[in-house]
Design a protein around this motif. Sequence first.
Motif, PDB file in Angstrom:
ATOM      1  N   TYR A  94      -4.189  -3.140   8.999  1.00 47.54           N
ATOM      2  CA  TYR A  94      -4.579  -4.451   8.661  1.00 47.54           C
ATOM      3  C   TYR A  94      -4.627  -5.500   9.801  1.00 47.54           C
ATOM      4  O   TYR A  94      -3.560  -5.526  10.623  1.00 47.54           O
ATOM      5  N   ASN A 112      -7.129  -8.669   6.432  1.00 45.94           N
ATOM      6  CA  ASN A 112      -8.530  -7.618   6.330  1.00 45.94           C
ATOM      7  C   ASN A 112      -7.639  -6.367   6.618  1.00 45.94           C
ATOM      8  O   ASN A 112      -7.305  -5.899   7.389  1.00 45.94           O
ATOM      9  N   ASP A 113      -8.013  -5.479   5.365  1.00 45.78           N
ATOM     10  CA  ASP A 113      -7.659  -3.987   5.244  1.00 45.78           C
ATOM     11  C   ASP A 113      -8.797  -3.251   6.127  1.00 45.78           C
ATOM     12  O   ASP A 113      -9.882  -3.188   5.808  1.00 45.78           O
ATOM     13  N   ASN A 130       0.775  -1.257  -0.054  1.00 44.90           N
ATOM     14  CA  ASN A 130      -0.023  -0.033   0.093  1.00 44.90           C
ATOM     15  C   ASN A 130       0.955   1.483  -0.005  1.00 44.90           C
ATOM     16  O   ASN A 130       1.868   1.291   0.540  1.00 44.90           O
ATOM     17  N   GLY A 146      -2.189   2.233   6.215  1.00 43.98           N
ATOM     18  CA  GLY A 146      -3.531   1.900   6.291  1.00 43.98           C
ATOM     19  C   GLY A 146      -3.202   0.700   7.562  1.00 43.98           C
ATOM     20  O   GLY A 146      -2.208   0.803   7.991  1.00 43.98           O
ATOM     21  N   THR A 173      -0.420   4.366   0.737  1.00 40.61           N
ATOM     22  CA  THR A 173      -1.172   5.379   1.720  1.00 40.61           C
ATOM     23  C   THR A 173      -1.098   4.372   3.376  1.00 40.61           C
ATOM     24  O   THR A 173      -1.143   3.320   2.890  1.00 40.61           O
ATOM     25  N   THR A 184      -9.017  -0.311   6.788  1.00 40.01           N
ATOM     26  CA  THR A 184      -9.091   0.966   6.166  1.00 40.01           C
ATOM     27  C   THR A 184     -10.351   1.104   5.183  1.00 40.01           C
ATOM     28  O   THR A 184     -11.290   1.817   5.059  1.00 40.01           O
ATOM     29  N   ASN A 185     -10.226  -0.104   4.161  1.00 35.31           N
ATOM     30  CA  ASN A 185     -11.166  -0.019   3.072  1.00 35.31           C
ATOM     31  C   ASN A 185     -12.067  -1.041   3.240  1.00 35.31           C
ATOM     32  O   ASN A 185     -12.815  -1.403   2.251  1.00 35.31           O
ATOM     33  N   ASN A 186     -12.038  -1.866   4.421  1.00 42.98           N
ATOM     34  CA  ASN A 186     -12.959  -3.017   4.503  1.00 42.98           C
ATOM     35  C   ASN A 186     -12.923  -4.131   3.301  1.00 42.98           C
ATOM     36  O   ASN A 186     -13.952  -4.813   2.715  1.00 42.98           O
ATOM     37  N   THR A 187     -11.823  -4.198   2.882  1.00 38.86           N
ATOM     38  CA  THR A 187     -11.466  -5.535   2.098  1.00 38.86           C
ATOM     39  C   THR A 187     -10.675  -6.680   2.688  1.00 38.86           C
ATOM     40  O   THR A 187     -10.028  -6.488   3.607  1.00 38.86           O
TER      41      THR A 187
END
Length: 136
Positions: free
Chosen positions: A65, A108-109, A59, A63, A61, A111-114
């Motif tokens: 995890y 699991n990210d 990444n 984040g 930026t 920040t982006n919920n992925t």
Amino acid sequence: MIMKKNVIKTSVLSIALAAILATSVATTVKADDNVGNPVELKYISSKTQLPVYQLRLNNLTKGSYAIAIKDESGVVLYNETVAGTKVVRNYQFDSVLPEGAKLTFEVNDLTNNTSKVYNVSKTATVVEDVVVNEVK
């Protein structure tokens, strides 16, 4: 079944220790490395039959995890939360896993919920090459 639980408990403690020792410092990667693939998991090597897996978070930026390593029955062997950019972690068990053990790495990210999920299994094959050369 009891022996398997003891192996799993030992593995949980040993992977936690190994992860802390092996990943106490995040490695910096050049900005153009693997930007198109935000999460990578790869098998690095096996030192004395103890596999080492490398997780790269590509990444650009900052984040957060959540990382979890589970066995085939879904029991969490190790988990941690990491934050930053271009985070690299190495994971190694301190004891040999049972034959046919399957692991799942979940990233699991936050920040982006992925999320990304990787299934890891080990198979051993024996290769025997026989070469016959005509001398005369």
